[in-house]
Design a protein around this motif. Structure first.
Motif, PDB file in Angstrom:
ATOM      1  N   LEU A   1       0.831  -1.204   0.000  1.00  0.00           N
ATOM      2  CA  LEU A   1       0.000   0.000   0.000  1.00  0.00           C
ATOM      3  C   LEU A   1       0.870   1.260   0.000  1.00  0.00           C
ATOM      4  CD1 LEU A   1      -2.817   1.253   0.084  1.00  0.00           C
ATOM      5  CD2 LEU A   1      -2.704   1.093   2.575  1.00  0.00           C
ATOM      6  N   ALA A   2       1.928   1.263   0.808  1.00  0.00           N
ATOM      7  CA  ALA A   2       2.824   2.420   0.869  1.00  0.00           C
ATOM      8  C   ALA A   2       3.479   2.666  -0.483  1.00  0.00           C
ATOM      9  CB  ALA A   2       3.890   2.215   1.945  1.00  0.00           C
ATOM     10  N   PHE A   3       3.923   1.602  -1.153  1.00  0.00           N
ATOM     11  CA  PHE A   3       4.544   1.745  -2.467  1.00  0.00           C
ATOM     12  C   PHE A   3       3.550   2.321  -3.476  1.00  0.00           C
ATOM     13  CE2 PHE A   3       5.802   0.203  -6.681  1.00  0.00           C
ATOM     14  CZ  PHE A   3       7.097   0.668  -6.735  1.00  0.00           C
ATOM     15  N   ILE A   4       2.327   1.820  -3.465  1.00  0.00           N
ATOM     16  CA  ILE A   4       1.305   2.309  -4.393  1.00  0.00           C
ATOM     17  C   ILE A   4       0.997   3.778  -4.131  1.00  0.00           C
ATOM     18  CG2 ILE A   4      -1.127   2.083  -5.047  1.00  0.00           C
ATOM     19  CD1 ILE A   4      -0.738  -0.977  -4.637  1.00  0.00           C
ATOM     20  N   VAL A   5       0.861   4.140  -2.856  1.00  0.00           N
ATOM     21  CA  VAL A   5       0.581   5.540  -2.507  1.00  0.00           C
ATOM     22  C   VAL A   5       1.717   6.437  -2.973  1.00  0.00           C
ATOM     23  CG1 VAL A   5       0.357   7.150  -0.565  1.00  0.00           C
ATOM     24  CG2 VAL A   5      -0.989   5.045  -0.603  1.00  0.00           C
ATOM     25  N   LEU A   6       2.964   6.007  -2.736  1.00  0.00           N
ATOM     26  CA  LEU A   6       4.113   6.821  -3.163  1.00  0.00           C
ATOM     27  C   LEU A   6       4.200   6.928  -4.683  1.00  0.00           C
ATOM     28  CD1 LEU A   6       6.858   5.736  -0.621  1.00  0.00           C
ATOM     29  CD2 LEU A   6       5.587   7.879  -0.671  1.00  0.00           C
ATOM     30  N   CYS A   7       3.712   5.927  -5.397  1.00  0.00           N
ATOM     31  CA  CYS A   7       3.716   5.981  -6.864  1.00  0.00           C
ATOM     32  C   CYS A   7       2.604   6.874  -7.410  1.00  0.00           C
ATOM     33  CB  CYS A   7       3.554   4.582  -7.447  1.00  0.00           C
ATOM     34  SG  CYS A   7       5.025   3.575  -7.324  1.00  0.00           S
ATOM     35  N   LEU A   8       1.513   7.018  -6.672  1.00  0.00           N
ATOM     36  CA  LEU A   8       0.353   7.745  -7.192  1.00  0.00           C
ATOM     37  C   LEU A   8       0.168   9.145  -6.634  1.00  0.00           C
ATOM     38  CD1 LEU A   8      -2.264   4.839  -7.218  1.00  0.00           C
ATOM     39  CD2 LEU A   8      -0.902   5.711  -9.118  1.00  0.00           C
ATOM     40  N   TYR A   9       0.610   9.397  -5.399  1.00  0.00           N
ATOM     41  CA  TYR A   9       0.374  10.687  -4.751  1.00  0.00           C
ATOM     42  C   TYR A   9       1.226  11.765  -5.416  1.00  0.00           C
ATOM     43  CZ  TYR A   9      -0.789  13.825  -0.907  1.00  0.00           C
ATOM     44  OH  TYR A   9      -1.270  14.858  -0.157  1.00  0.00           O
ATOM     45  N   PRO A  10       0.614  12.849  -5.879  1.00  0.00           N
ATOM     46  CA  PRO A  10       1.396  13.899  -6.554  1.00  0.00           C
ATOM     47  C   PRO A  10       2.275  14.680  -5.582  1.00  0.00           C
ATOM     48  CG  PRO A  10      -0.888  14.574  -6.347  1.00  0.00           C
ATOM     49  CD  PRO A  10      -0.809  13.174  -5.835  1.00  0.00           C
ATOM     50  N   GLY A  11       3.397  15.118  -6.078  1.00  0.00           N
ATOM     51  CA  GLY A  11       4.301  15.927  -5.275  1.00  0.00           C
ATOM     52  C   GLY A  11       3.904  17.390  -5.286  1.00  0.00           C
ATOM     53  N   ASP A  12       4.615  18.185  -4.498  1.00  0.00           N
ATOM     54  CA  ASP A  12       4.386  19.626  -4.485  1.00  0.00           C
ATOM     55  C   ASP A  12       4.786  20.201  -5.844  1.00  0.00           C
ATOM     56  OD1 ASP A  12       3.631  19.386  -1.854  1.00  0.00           O
ATOM     57  OD2 ASP A  12       5.527  20.124  -1.035  1.00  0.00           O
ATOM     58  N   PRO A  13       3.943  21.066  -6.426  1.00  0.00           N
ATOM     59  CA  PRO A  13       4.235  21.583  -7.765  1.00  0.00           C
ATOM     60  C   PRO A  13       5.461  22.493  -7.814  1.00  0.00           C
ATOM     61  CG  PRO A  13       2.265  22.625  -6.871  1.00  0.00           C
ATOM     62  CD  PRO A  13       2.676  21.552  -5.907  1.00  0.00           C
ATOM     63  N   GLY A  14       5.743  23.189  -6.755  1.00  0.00           N
ATOM     64  CA  GLY A  14       6.887  24.096  -6.751  1.00  0.00           C
ATOM     65  C   GLY A  14       7.912  23.667  -5.717  1.00  0.00           C
ATOM     66  N   ALA A  15       8.719  24.618  -5.313  1.00  0.00           N
ATOM     67  CA  ALA A  15       9.748  24.350  -4.312  1.00  0.00           C
ATOM     68  C   ALA A  15       9.110  24.065  -2.954  1.00  0.00           C
ATOM     69  CB  ALA A  15      10.672  25.561  -4.208  1.00  0.00           C
ATOM     70  N   ASN A  16       9.793  23.243  -2.171  1.00  0.00           N
ATOM     71  CA  ASN A  16       9.408  23.046  -0.779  1.00  0.00           C
ATOM     72  C   ASN A  16      10.679  23.008   0.063  1.00  0.00           C
ATOM     73  OD1 ASN A  16      10.443  20.394  -0.840  1.00  0.00           O
ATOM     74  ND2 ASN A  16       8.437  19.441  -1.070  1.00  0.00           N
ATOM     75  N   GLU A  17      10.567  22.688   1.332  1.00  0.00           N
ATOM     76  CA  GLU A  17      11.735  22.745   2.208  1.00  0.00           C
ATOM     77  C   GLU A  17      12.804  21.720   1.864  1.00  0.00           C
ATOM     78  OE1 GLU A  17      11.218  21.054   6.331  1.00  0.00           O
ATOM     79  OE2 GLU A  17       9.111  21.094   5.692  1.00  0.00           O
ATOM     80  N   TYR A  18      12.476  20.733   1.016  1.00  0.00           N
ATOM     81  CA  TYR A  18      13.416  19.675   0.667  1.00  0.00           C
ATOM     82  C   TYR A  18      14.088  19.872  -0.689  1.00  0.00           C
ATOM     83  CZ  TYR A  18      11.320  17.414   4.668  1.00  0.00           C
ATOM     84  OH  TYR A  18      10.887  17.127   5.934  1.00  0.00           O
ATOM     85  N   GLY A  19      13.721  20.915  -1.402  1.00  0.00           N
ATOM     86  CA  GLY A  19      14.381  21.179  -2.672  1.00  0.00           C
ATOM     87  C   GLY A  19      13.565  22.082  -3.574  1.00  0.00           C
ATOM     88  N   GLU A  20      14.250  22.640  -4.548  1.00  0.00           N
ATOM     89  CA  GLU A  20      13.618  23.558  -5.491  1.00  0.00           C
ATOM     90  C   GLU A  20      12.770  22.820  -6.519  1.00  0.00           C
ATOM     91  OE1 GLU A  20      13.806  26.981  -5.434  1.00  0.00           O
ATOM     92  OE2 GLU A  20      14.750  26.608  -3.489  1.00  0.00           O
ATOM     93  N   ARG A  21      13.230  21.623  -6.918  1.00  0.00           N
ATOM     94  CA  ARG A  21      12.528  20.873  -7.958  1.00  0.00           C
ATOM     95  C   ARG A  21      12.691  19.380  -7.705  1.00  0.00           C
ATOM     96  NH1 ARG A  21      16.143  19.115 -11.944  1.00  0.00           N
ATOM     97  NH2 ARG A  21      18.239  19.897 -11.634  1.00  0.00           N
ATOM     98  N   THR A  22      11.913  18.577  -8.443  1.00  0.00           N
ATOM     99  CA  THR A  22      12.022  17.127  -8.297  1.00  0.00           C
ATOM    100  C   THR A  22      13.219  16.590  -9.064  1.00  0.00           C
ATOM    101  OG1 THR A  22      10.581  16.737 -10.190  1.00  0.00           O
ATOM    102  CG2 THR A  22       9.527  16.816  -8.034  1.00  0.00           C
ATOM    103  N   ASN A  23      13.566  15.368  -8.744  1.00  0.00           N
ATOM    104  CA  ASN A  23      14.647  14.640  -9.393  1.00  0.00           C
ATOM    105  C   ASN A  23      15.987  15.348  -9.338  1.00  0.00           C
ATOM    106  OD1 ASN A  23      12.802  12.605 -10.038  1.00  0.00           O
ATOM    107  ND2 ASN A  23      12.243  13.629 -11.944  1.00  0.00           N
ATOM    108  N   ALA A  24      16.227  15.967  -8.185  1.00  0.00           N
ATOM    109  CA  ALA A  24      17.503  16.637  -7.955  1.00  0.00           C
ATOM    110  C   ALA A  24      17.773  16.723  -6.463  1.00  0.00           C
ATOM    111  CB  ALA A  24      17.478  18.045  -8.549  1.00  0.00           C
ATOM    112  N   PRO A  25      19.050  16.654  -6.077  1.00  0.00           N
ATOM    113  CA  PRO A  25      19.360  16.837  -4.656  1.00  0.00           C
ATOM    114  C   PRO A  25      19.079  18.268  -4.223  1.00  0.00           C
ATOM    115  CG  PRO A  25      21.366  16.564  -5.945  1.00  0.00           C
ATOM    116  CD  PRO A  25      20.211  16.390  -6.883  1.00  0.00           C
ATOM    117  N   LYS A  26      18.918  18.444  -2.942  1.00  0.00           N
ATOM    118  CA  LYS A  26      18.673  19.786  -2.418  1.00  0.00           C
ATOM    119  C   LYS A  26      19.945  20.612  -2.596  1.00  0.00           C
ATOM    120  CE  LYS A  26      17.049  22.307   1.569  1.00  0.00           C
ATOM    121  NZ  LYS A  26      16.550  22.239   2.926  1.00  0.00           N
ATOM    122  N   GLN A  27      19.779  21.796  -3.138  1.00  0.00           N
ATOM    123  CA  GLN A  27      20.926  22.675  -3.384  1.00  0.00           C
ATOM    124  C   GLN A  27      21.277  23.477  -2.150  1.00  0.00           C
ATOM    125  OE1 GLN A  27      22.675  22.635  -6.261  1.00  0.00           O
ATOM    126  NE2 GLN A  27      21.336  21.053  -7.036  1.00  0.00           N
TER     127      GLN A  27
END
Length: 123
Positions: free
Chosen positions: A97-123
């Motif tokens: 269930l956790a894997f399915i939720v992580l595959c389907l739940y959308p991420g934040d559209p913009g920057a958040n406290e963990y990074g400016e964008r997806t698929n990149a380490p925090k700068q």
């Protein structure tokens, strides 16, 4: 994708990762585990090859467990959650269930406290 990006994807804990990257990386880990396990089952019992494949399987298992946590942490970061929930991927019955939720739940559209964008380490 460079060598640094691949090592960050599978071994890093900072930054964010998208749904697609999380799913595809998890799929790759599962296929590699299945391949090594398949080769182990083909080796004659008690042979040197059997021992080598068994050792490779356990090494792959440890690497994929570590990578699953790293991927889960970055996926949770993508929607602003703490990475501590990534260990739910190892609880029987909850893990699917956790894997399915992580595959389907959308991420934040913009920057958040963990990074400016997806698929990149925090700068």
């Amino acid at each position: 994708m460079t060598k640094n990006q691949i090592s960050w994807l599978f071994l890093g804990f900072s930054g964010r990762v998208s749904r697609a990257a999380f799913f595809l990386a998890g799929l790759l880990l599962a296929v590699l585990q299945a391949l090594v396990l398949y080769r182990f089952t083909l080796a004659p019992e008690g042979s040197g090859a059997s021992g080598v494949w068994a050792l490779l399987f356990w090494g792959m298992f440890m690497l994929s467990a570590f990578s699953s946590v790293a991927l889960g942490v970055k996926r949770l970061h993508d929607f602003g959650k703490s990475g501590m929930f990534a260990f739910a991927l190892f609880v029987p019955m909850v893990s699917i269930l956790a894997f399915i939720v992580l595959c389907l739940y959308p991420g934040d559209p913009g920057a958040n406290e963990y990074g400016e964008r997806t698929n990149a380490p925090k700068q």
